[in-house]
Design a protein around this motif. Sequence first.
Motif, PDB file in Angstrom:
ATOM      1  N   PHE A 124       0.837  -1.189   0.000  1.00  0.00           N
ATOM      2  CA  PHE A 124       0.000   0.000   0.000  1.00  0.00           C
ATOM      3  C   PHE A 124       0.874   1.243   0.000  1.00  0.00           C
ATOM      4  O   PHE A 124       2.062   1.196   0.343  1.00  0.00           O
ATOM      5  CB  PHE A 124      -0.984  -0.002   1.172  1.00  0.00           C
ATOM      6  CG  PHE A 124      -0.430   0.468   2.493  1.00  0.00           C
ATOM      7  CD1 PHE A 124      -0.960   1.590   3.123  1.00  0.00           C
ATOM      8  CD2 PHE A 124       0.593  -0.224   3.134  1.00  0.00           C
ATOM      9  CE1 PHE A 124      -0.475   2.017   4.352  1.00  0.00           C
ATOM     10  CE2 PHE A 124       1.077   0.188   4.366  1.00  0.00           C
ATOM     11  CZ  PHE A 124       0.543   1.324   4.979  1.00  0.00           C
ATOM     12  N   PHE A 125       0.262   2.365  -0.426  1.00  0.00           N
ATOM     13  CA  PHE A 125       0.919   3.671  -0.379  1.00  0.00           C
ATOM     14  C   PHE A 125       0.227   4.469   0.714  1.00  0.00           C
ATOM     15  O   PHE A 125      -0.989   4.696   0.645  1.00  0.00           O
ATOM     16  CB  PHE A 125       0.816   4.383  -1.728  1.00  0.00           C
ATOM     17  CG  PHE A 125       1.517   5.713  -1.744  1.00  0.00           C
ATOM     18  CD1 PHE A 125       2.894   5.787  -1.645  1.00  0.00           C
ATOM     19  CD2 PHE A 125       0.796   6.898  -1.847  1.00  0.00           C
ATOM     20  CE1 PHE A 125       3.541   7.009  -1.632  1.00  0.00           C
ATOM     21  CE2 PHE A 125       1.435   8.118  -1.843  1.00  0.00           C
ATOM     22  CZ  PHE A 125       2.817   8.184  -1.739  1.00  0.00           C
ATOM     23  N   PRO A 126       0.952   4.910   1.747  1.00  0.00           N
ATOM     24  CA  PRO A 126       0.289   5.391   2.961  1.00  0.00           C
ATOM     25  C   PRO A 126      -0.111   6.859   2.981  1.00  0.00           C
ATOM     26  O   PRO A 126      -0.897   7.261   3.848  1.00  0.00           O
ATOM     27  CB  PRO A 126       1.346   5.134   4.040  1.00  0.00           C
ATOM     28  CG  PRO A 126       2.657   5.289   3.318  1.00  0.00           C
ATOM     29  CD  PRO A 126       2.412   4.756   1.932  1.00  0.00           C
ATOM     30  N   ILE A 127       0.403   7.687   2.082  1.00  0.00           N
ATOM     31  CA  ILE A 127       0.135   9.119   2.196  1.00  0.00           C
ATOM     32  C   ILE A 127      -1.333   9.374   1.869  1.00  0.00           C
ATOM     33  O   ILE A 127      -1.812   9.052   0.785  1.00  0.00           O
ATOM     34  CB  ILE A 127       1.052   9.949   1.277  1.00  0.00           C
ATOM     35  CG1 ILE A 127       2.509   9.534   1.480  1.00  0.00           C
ATOM     36  CG2 ILE A 127       0.869  11.436   1.561  1.00  0.00           C
ATOM     37  CD1 ILE A 127       2.984   9.600   2.905  1.00  0.00           C
ATOM     38  N   ASP A 128      -2.040   9.982   2.828  1.00  0.00           N
ATOM     39  CA  ASP A 128      -3.501  10.054   2.757  1.00  0.00           C
ATOM     40  C   ASP A 128      -3.970  11.440   3.198  1.00  0.00           C
ATOM     41  O   ASP A 128      -4.273  11.662   4.372  1.00  0.00           O
ATOM     42  CB  ASP A 128      -4.088   8.970   3.671  1.00  0.00           C
ATOM     43  CG  ASP A 128      -5.606   8.995   3.711  1.00  0.00           C
ATOM     44  OD1 ASP A 128      -6.206   9.782   2.964  1.00  0.00           O
ATOM     45  OD2 ASP A 128      -6.181   8.216   4.501  1.00  0.00           O
ATOM     46  N   PRO A 129      -4.032  12.406   2.272  1.00  0.00           N
ATOM     47  CA  PRO A 129      -4.461  13.751   2.652  1.00  0.00           C
ATOM     48  C   PRO A 129      -5.966  13.904   2.826  1.00  0.00           C
ATOM     49  O   PRO A 129      -6.443  14.995   3.124  1.00  0.00           O
ATOM     50  CB  PRO A 129      -3.971  14.605   1.478  1.00  0.00           C
ATOM     51  CG  PRO A 129      -4.015  13.683   0.314  1.00  0.00           C
ATOM     52  CD  PRO A 129      -3.642  12.333   0.857  1.00  0.00           C
ATOM     53  N   GLY A 130      -6.706  12.828   2.644  1.00  0.00           N
ATOM     54  CA  GLY A 130      -8.165  12.887   2.786  1.00  0.00           C
ATOM     55  C   GLY A 130      -8.839  12.892   1.440  1.00  0.00           C
ATOM     56  O   GLY A 130      -9.540  11.945   1.087  1.00  0.00           O
TER      57      GLY A 130
END
Length: 471
Positions: A141-147
């Motif tokens: 998975f790619f974790p960067i999650d700005p919403g």
Amino acid sequence: MNAPTDLPWRSNARPVPGAMLEALRARFGERLSTAAAVREQHGRDESPFPVTPPDAVVFCESTDEVAAVVRLANDHAVPVIPYGVGSSLEGHLLAIEGGISVDLSRMTRIVRLNAEDLTVTVEAGVTREQLNREIRDQGLFFPIDPGANATLGGMAATRASGTNAVRYGTMRENVLGLTVVTARGEVVRTGTRAKKSSAGYDMTRLFVGSEGTLGVMTEVTLKLYPLPEAVSAAICHFRDIGDAVRATIQTIQMGVPIARCELLDVNAVRAVNAHSKLGLREAPMLLMEFHGSEASVKEQAETVQAIASELGGENFEWASTPEERTRLWTARHKAYFAGMAMNPGCRTVTTDTCVPISRLAEIIEASVREADESRLPYYIVGHVGDGNFHLAYLVKDGDAPQRALAEQLSLQMVQRAIAFEGTCTGEHGIGLHKMAFLPQEAGEGTVELMRQVKRALDPKNIMNPGKIFSL
């Protein structure tokens, strides 16, 4: 320093010449649009500024096509504004000098997945949700999650972070390389798939966070991570917001590798309850997530629960199933729209300061006092695990006194953050909205160095002009 309520719209407009439009139409056909509705869509974001459309929109489908547009723009000294999905919050994509909006949303290929090396190269229009869907069956998975379901090119351009940053870092730490179209229409590549390099200037980091002012990113090479063996989420309520923040501070200072630690004040909880039908207790709340092995997740959670209890944390509740976790995090990500739904007809003036973790409770409590005294509607959400929080003031659209008051409160909060050796923006970027704050934070000498870099790479000032700083 004045609060940025008004800007000189179109004061330096450079309209697209007819000859350039003809050349673009010959190359792109129906993928060149001058329709008012399309232009307006590409001239608005989630900032409080008015719609400021480009003169035309080009829907590109490859790096070569982007380069062709930029070469024409350079020949005619016409501005170029990269566009992903339009979810930015600080006026990044507004065409304040006219020009061409280069829409990258059709560039959605996964160029190369190297599961063994935990890397992937994607086109700039791939969104974070699309990427995670396509790599999940590889156990990654790619974790960067700005919403927002932003494009990865846009996330790199604004140096985005979000809810997982406390454990996995921001886009700065997770971008390994880029393909960039420069202001002259040349295609350059930066970085490698190696985990580190000492070869020359770090051009990747120069472009990450440049907000489209130095070039157009068309491909991004990213770090990936194995899906954790165990994931658990929890919520905990507090009597006041200061205790919730102090619980977070102690958790970080003890070295607990918490994956997510989100703060919602009582106003935010009330809004998400109404919007997402959650039924949460209406009190300041921490929403946390733990990643790791079954044993490590249990140990992390027990440690945090003990810290929270010492500071008055109550009603520690678990969400262990994927469905429960998804419901909670979806509600958190919709807090922006939930806040606006509670105040119909409003616009949001949002801040996103970030301070050293030890000063976080102090700045939030001071900002809450000022917001309460102002009587403006507001709510707070924050990625408090890394010292970053958002205070959103809700003002009636077109109400100039309310807007000015919100901007003044934002200014006071930013000045406080800078005095605490923090930053005016933890993840949204400067764009238009925070240009006045950059010299105070970075210093005039540093901003002048940025101008020199801009002039060297973009001598005609065509790449998203008028953003970050003025020339």
